[in-house]
Design a protein around this motif. Structure first.
Motif, short mmCIF file in Angstrom:
data_model
loop_
_atom_site.label_atom_id
_atom_site.label_comp_id
_atom_site.label_asym_id
_atom_site.label_seq_id
_atom_site.Cartn_x
_atom_site.Cartn_y
_atom_site.Cartn_z
N VAL A 91 8.00 13.20 -0.75
CA VAL A 91 7.28 13.36 0.51
C VAL A 91 7.04 12.01 1.19
O VAL A 91 7.28 11.85 2.39
CB VAL A 91 5.95 14.10 0.29
N LEU A 92 6.58 11.04 0.41
CA LEU A 92 6.24 9.74 0.99
C LEU A 92 7.47 8.99 1.52
O LEU A 92 7.37 8.23 2.49
CB LEU A 92 5.52 8.88 -0.04
N HIS A 93 8.60 9.21 0.89
CA HIS A 93 9.80 8.46 1.27
C HIS A 93 10.82 9.33 2.00
O HIS A 93 11.94 8.90 2.24
CB HIS A 93 10.43 7.82 0.03
N GLY A 94 10.41 10.55 2.35
CA GLY A 94 11.32 11.45 3.05
C GLY A 94 11.50 11.06 4.51
O GLY A 94 10.61 10.46 5.12
N THR A 112 -4.41 6.44 5.28
CA THR A 112 -3.38 6.65 6.29
C THR A 112 -2.92 5.29 6.78
O THR A 112 -3.48 4.25 6.38
CB THR A 112 -3.90 7.54 7.42
N ASP A 113 -1.91 5.26 7.64
CA ASP A 113 -1.31 3.96 7.98
C ASP A 113 -1.60 3.47 9.39
O ASP A 113 -1.09 2.43 9.79
CB ASP A 113 0.21 4.00 7.74
N GLN A 136 3.60 3.88 1.57
CA GLN A 136 4.72 3.82 0.64
C GLN A 136 4.43 2.90 -0.54
O GLN A 136 5.22 2.85 -1.49
CB GLN A 136 5.99 3.38 1.36
N ARG A 137 3.31 2.20 -0.50
CA ARG A 137 2.91 1.35 -1.61
C ARG A 137 1.84 1.99 -2.49
O ARG A 137 1.39 1.39 -3.47
CB ARG A 137 2.42 0.00 -1.09
N VAL A 138 1.43 3.22 -2.17
CA VAL A 138 0.48 3.94 -3.00
C VAL A 138 1.18 4.36 -4.30
O VAL A 138 2.27 4.94 -4.25
CB VAL A 138 -0.07 5.18 -2.28
N PRO A 139 0.60 4.06 -5.48
CA PRO A 139 1.24 4.48 -6.73
C PRO A 139 1.49 5.98 -6.76
O PRO A 139 0.61 6.78 -6.42
CB PRO A 139 0.21 4.06 -7.80
N LEU A 140 2.69 6.36 -7.16
CA LEU A 140 3.08 7.78 -7.10
C LEU A 140 2.28 8.66 -8.06
O LEU A 140 2.20 9.87 -7.87
CB LEU A 140 4.58 7.90 -7.39
#
Length: 272
Positions: A91-94, A112-113, A136-140
């Motif tokens: 989801v985060l990198h889609g 949020t960004d 995108q830097r939040v630990p998965l």
């Protein structure tokens, strides 16, 4: 016999200005006086809801994050679910074709960004707010749920994209017309209420629940007494046509219904 009452917050207990009305608060306290267990079942964060019940001086169990967390009266964590890291990564990198904003939730808060002050209006009564971060830097392995906010038609198109990518690896639901959530598989308010009711030794048939959005559907359909708000999403009324529809959150319809139920339980109910 009702032993537990579960309440959604936005569009249900809260009025359109996101406040809890005085009549509603008085009625909730009447339920406690009758030894009926209170549970707030909401998409809001546990950090925010603990502040809210403290301010209101109410004893209530918390189902937060649309079922991702359950907390006891004392704040003890009873149950938790998080998104699988591979789902969070997808989801985060889609590369999603959407104008919706993305929001991540975990035990430390809401992330949020970019600044979106309009979204904070719904949290004015609690002061809860997002933190700006590169998502995108939040630990998965630290992602509880992901939420997209935007226009409903855009979110419907996004829902199709997410379903095609994630399949059965996640549960997608609308917590409002403008809010699409990505939750762990099998995670919803109904499943969480079942866990809580078992913990308390209460049958789901002895539970009452109120809601207005599709994220309430499993909860409303699984209890003995499910009530739908008059301002509910049309999809919710369509999928649960056998449930009673009460009045609008603007008129504190939950309080109106419960006062009738407490004082005149043998008389038919009609909305205001």
């Amino acid at each position: 016999m009702v032993k537990l009452a579960a309440f959604d917050m936005d569009g249900t207990l809260l009025m359109p200005d996101h406040r809890l009305g005085d009549k509603t608060l008085t009625t909730l306290k009447r339920l406690r006086d009758r030894d009926i267990t209170l549970t707030f079942a909401t998409g809001r964060h546990a950090l925010e809801m603990r502040h809210v019940i403290g301010e209101l001086a109410l004893e209530a169990f918390l189902i937060t994050g649309n079922g991702t967390r359950i907390h006891s009266l004392e704040g003890e964590l009873l149950h938790q679910q998080d998104l699988a890291p591979d789902v969070a990564q997808a989801v985060l990198h889609g590369n999603w074709q959407t104008d919706a904003s993305m929001h991540i939730f975990n035990d430390r808060g809401w992330f949020t960004d970019k600044e979106m002050p309009l979204l904070l209006q719904a949290h004015a009564f609690s002061g809860f707010r997002y933190q700006i971060r590169d998502l995108q830097r939040v630990p998965l392995d630290e992602v509880t749920k992901i939420c997209f906010c935007g226009e409903h038609e855009d979110l419907c198109r996004l829902q199709i994209q997410l379903q095609e990518t994630l399949g059965e690896r996640a549960h997608l639901c609308f917590s409002a017309l403008y809010c699409l959530e990505v939750l762990p598989t099998g995670c919803n308010k109904g499943a969480a209420l079942s866990v809580l009711s078992q913990h308390l030794g209460i049958s789901m048939q002895d539970c009452m629940a109120f809601g207005d959005a599709m994220n309430d559907s499993e909860m409303l359909s699984s209890v003995g007494h499910g009530l739908i708000m008059g301002n509910a999403m049309p999809q919710l009324i369509n999928v649960l046509p056998h449930l009673t529809v009460i009045g609008h959150c603007q008129t504190q319809a939950v309080s109106h219904f419960l006062a009738h139920w407490l004082d005149n339980p043998h008389l038919p109910y009609s909305p205001e």
